[in-house]
Design a protein around this motif. Structure first.
Motif, PDB file in Angstrom:
ATOM      1  N   HIS A 105       0.676  -1.083  -0.004  1.00  0.00           N
ATOM      2  CA  HIS A 105      -0.058  -0.068   0.060  1.00  0.00           C
ATOM      3  C   HIS A 105       0.816   1.288   0.066  1.00  0.00           C
ATOM      4  N   TRP A 106       2.172   1.250   0.453  1.00  0.00           N
ATOM      5  CA  TRP A 106       2.929   2.390   0.886  1.00  0.00           C
ATOM      6  C   TRP A 106       4.209   2.611  -0.350  1.00  0.00           C
ATOM      7  N   THR A 107       4.302   1.402  -0.866  1.00  0.00           N
ATOM      8  CA  THR A 107       5.985   1.469  -1.658  1.00  0.00           C
ATOM      9  C   THR A 107       5.695   1.394  -2.924  1.00  0.00           C
ATOM     10  N   VAL A 108       4.369   1.824  -3.624  1.00  0.00           N
ATOM     11  CA  VAL A 108       4.292   1.860  -5.078  1.00  0.00           C
ATOM     12  C   VAL A 108       5.388   3.110  -5.651  1.00  0.00           C
ATOM     13  N   PRO A 109       5.803   4.168  -5.043  1.00  0.00           N
ATOM     14  CA  PRO A 109       6.679   5.123  -5.466  1.00  0.00           C
ATOM     15  C   PRO A 109       8.122   4.734  -5.390  1.00  0.00           C
ATOM     16  N   ARG A 110       8.441   3.540  -4.956  1.00  0.00           N
ATOM     17  CA  ARG A 110       9.618   3.140  -4.771  1.00  0.00           C
ATOM     18  C   ARG A 110      10.146   2.267  -5.967  1.00  0.00           C
ATOM     19  N   SER A 111       9.002   1.932  -6.652  1.00  0.00           N
ATOM     20  CA  SER A 111       9.269   1.205  -7.913  1.00  0.00           C
ATOM     21  C   SER A 111       9.724   2.094  -8.856  1.00  0.00           C
ATOM     22  N   PRO A 112      10.707   1.836 -10.071  1.00  0.00           N
ATOM     23  CA  PRO A 112      11.170   2.746 -10.845  1.00  0.00           C
ATOM     24  C   PRO A 112       9.853   2.888 -12.084  1.00  0.00           C
ATOM     25  N   ARG A 113       9.108   1.981 -12.035  1.00  0.00           N
ATOM     26  CA  ARG A 113       7.886   2.084 -13.012  1.00  0.00           C
ATOM     27  C   ARG A 113       7.001   3.178 -12.741  1.00  0.00           C
ATOM     28  N   TYR A 114       6.861   3.443 -11.413  1.00  0.00           N
ATOM     29  CA  TYR A 114       6.048   4.580 -10.782  1.00  0.00           C
ATOM     30  C   TYR A 114       6.277   5.847 -11.761  1.00  0.00           C
ATOM     31  N   ALA A 115       7.395   6.222 -11.707  1.00  0.00           N
ATOM     32  CA  ALA A 115       7.589   7.523 -12.134  1.00  0.00           C
ATOM     33  C   ALA A 115       7.671   7.682 -13.752  1.00  0.00           C
ATOM     34  N   ALA A 116       7.905   6.274 -14.342  1.00  0.00           N
ATOM     35  CA  ALA A 116       8.061   6.173 -15.883  1.00  0.00           C
ATOM     36  C   ALA A 116       6.419   6.190 -16.120  1.00  0.00           C
ATOM     37  N   VAL A 117       5.677   5.522 -15.455  1.00  0.00           N
ATOM     38  CA  VAL A 117       4.172   5.405 -15.802  1.00  0.00           C
ATOM     39  C   VAL A 117       3.616   6.495 -15.579  1.00  0.00           C
ATOM     40  N   VAL A 118       3.830   7.271 -14.574  1.00  0.00           N
ATOM     41  CA  VAL A 118       2.889   8.363 -14.067  1.00  0.00           C
ATOM     42  C   VAL A 118       3.351   9.746 -14.973  1.00  0.00           C
ATOM     43  N   VAL A 119       4.453  10.029 -15.288  1.00  0.00           N
ATOM     44  CA  VAL A 119       5.168  10.931 -15.884  1.00  0.00           C
ATOM     45  C   VAL A 119       4.577  10.676 -17.370  1.00  0.00           C
ATOM     46  N   GLY A 120       4.713   9.659 -18.059  1.00  0.00           N
ATOM     47  CA  GLY A 120       4.325   9.268 -19.333  1.00  0.00           C
ATOM     48  C   GLY A 120       2.774   9.540 -19.342  1.00  0.00           C
ATOM     49  N   PHE A 121       2.029   8.996 -18.694  1.00  0.00           N
ATOM     50  CA  PHE A 121       0.685   9.338 -18.757  1.00  0.00           C
ATOM     51  C   PHE A 121       0.215  10.950 -18.752  1.00  0.00           C
ATOM     52  N   LEU A 122       1.002  11.611 -17.732  1.00  0.00           N
ATOM     53  CA  LEU A 122       0.664  13.014 -17.638  1.00  0.00           C
ATOM     54  C   LEU A 122       1.035  13.586 -18.921  1.00  0.00           C
ATOM     55  N   ASP A 123       2.128  13.265 -19.250  1.00  0.00           N
ATOM     56  CA  ASP A 123       2.732  14.110 -20.664  1.00  0.00           C
ATOM     57  C   ASP A 123       1.563  13.729 -21.701  1.00  0.00           C
ATOM     58  N   GLU A 124       1.342  12.839 -21.952  1.00  0.00           N
ATOM     59  CA  GLU A 124       0.102  12.117 -22.963  1.00  0.00           C
ATOM     60  C   GLU A 124      -1.028  13.257 -22.566  1.00  0.00           C
ATOM     61  N   ALA A 125      -1.684  13.547 -21.460  1.00  0.00           N
ATOM     62  CA  ALA A 125      -2.616  13.939 -21.100  1.00  0.00           C
ATOM     63  C   ALA A 125      -2.532  15.304 -21.075  1.00  0.00           C
ATOM     64  N   PHE A 126      -1.372  16.134 -21.126  1.00  0.00           N
ATOM     65  CA  PHE A 126      -1.189  17.238 -21.254  1.00  0.00           C
ATOM     66  C   PHE A 126      -0.458  17.854 -22.597  1.00  0.00           C
ATOM     67  N   GLY A 127      -0.332  16.824 -23.513  1.00  0.00           N
ATOM     68  CA  GLY A 127       0.190  16.938 -24.708  1.00  0.00           C
ATOM     69  C   GLY A 127       1.503  17.547 -25.165  1.00  0.00           C
ATOM     70  N   ARG A 128       2.455  16.765 -23.735  1.00  0.00           N
ATOM     71  CA  ARG A 128       3.851  17.343 -23.803  1.00  0.00           C
ATOM     72  C   ARG A 128       4.704  16.357 -24.369  1.00  0.00           C
ATOM     73  N   GLY A 129       5.383  16.709 -25.478  1.00  0.00           N
ATOM     74  CA  GLY A 129       6.296  15.971 -26.121  1.00  0.00           C
ATOM     75  C   GLY A 129       7.697  15.938 -25.374  1.00  0.00           C
ATOM     76  N   THR A 130       8.355  14.927 -25.720  1.00  0.00           N
ATOM     77  CA  THR A 130       9.917  14.708 -25.179  1.00  0.00           C
ATOM     78  C   THR A 130      10.587  15.938 -25.006  1.00  0.00           C
TER      79      THR A 130
END
Length: 307
Positions: free
Chosen positions: A272-297
């Motif tokens: 319940h508490w350790t999701v942000p410790r996974s490297p996938r957390y940052a990659a998945v959330v940032v990728g999702f937000l970039d798509e939602a906001f229309g931000r390219g690399t």
């Protein structure tokens, strides 16, 4: 001792048992919704980014937190709500990779939690109303003009979905919503928690809800994200640790199934508490937000003309 005396004694004993039971259930119900006011040791400044204090008045008290700036200018902004009996300090691990990716992030304490003013009770309704107050504050600020996403851990994620549904009536529409380890139904989640503790959960929920109703005020259907997805007009990312023992995986699957196009991401071996410790957390959330906001690399980390 005659029968009349025995009958009176039995009647008194039964009445005493009923009164004792009533008072115990009432006390349990009210204590369950009392926030403990736990504070964290870490401050937003420790992330190494500039911050702006958040002080938002509510009728019941002052909400406090910080807007963590990714840059000096305007940028897409994420409002990150903590969960039950948690606080803003716990959300810094979730915020760090988002700020590093160019997003302003607001972390705050709901009333009765952390640095915000004490409150007699804290329910799902209170979490939603506090998030809406922070959202209005951010919506009026120039540095948040490129758009606002809502995110939350545990009950904070439930509040994010409900706030999106409530906010639509006043023109508040998030660019995206992210939930992490969040219950699809806070009432069911509470019942499951009681059952895991060995309580007769179904019977207890029926008993305690009569004492919760004057505190929560809202009708049960208004508190259930699954019933309000039709009022939410934003892409949804549902994240959940596969080893989460507090909020079962079925909640994540129900949330994702209820929102057409929602993305479900299960983080292996996370609780319940350790999701942000996974490297996938940052990659998945940032990728999702970039798509939602229309931000390219090439837009990541820019200082203010997104949106």
């Amino acid at each position: 001792m005659n029968r009349t005396t025995i009958g009176a004694a039995v009647g008194c004993a039964l009445l005493l048992a009923l009164v004792t039971g009533y008072l115990w259930v009432r006390g349990f119900a009210r204590s369950f919704l009392r926030a403990k006011g736990r504070r964290g040791d870490r401050k937003p400044e420790t992330l190494g980014f500039p911050t702006t204090p958040i002080n938002v008045p509510r009728p019941e008290g002052m909400l406090r937190g910080a807007l963590i700036h990714a840059s000096a200018g305007a940028a897409p902004t994420v409002l990150f709500a903590h969960g039950w009996q948690s606080h803003a300090s716990d959300m810094l691990a979730y915020a760090r990779p988002l700020v590093a990716a160019g997003y302003h992030v607001a972390v705050f304490d709901t009333l009765g939690h952390g640095e915000s003013d004490p409150a007699a009770f804290a329910s799902v309704r209170h979490f939603v109303e506090d998030l809406l107050a922070i959202w209005r504050w951010a919506h009026a600020r120039a540095e948040c003009a490129p758009g606002i996403a809502l995110a939350g851990h545990s009950l904070g994620g439930t509040a994010a979905i409900l706030a999106a549904a409530e906010g639509a009536a006043e023109g508040l529409v998030p660019r995206a919503i992210v939930t992490v380890g969040s219950p699809s139904d806070p009432i069911l989640g509470t019942q499951e928690w009681l059952a895991a503790k060995g309580y007769p959960a179904a019977a207890m929920m029926k008993a305690v809800y009569r004492f919760w109703k004057p505190i929560i005020v809202w009708e049960p259907a208004r508190l259930k994200p699954l019933l309000r997805m039709g009022e939410v007009h934003a892409p949804l990312l549902v994240m959940h640790g596969t080893e989460d023992k507090q909020i079962g995986l079925h909640h994540a699957k129900r949330l994702a199934d209820a929102s057409p196009g929602a993305r479900l991401e299960l983080i292996e071996d996370a609780n319940h508490w350790t999701v942000p410790r996974s490297p996938r957390y940052a990659a998945v959330v940032v990728g999702f937000l970039d798509e939602a906001f229309g931000r390219g690399t090439r837009d990541k980390g820019r200082t203010g003309d997104e949106g």
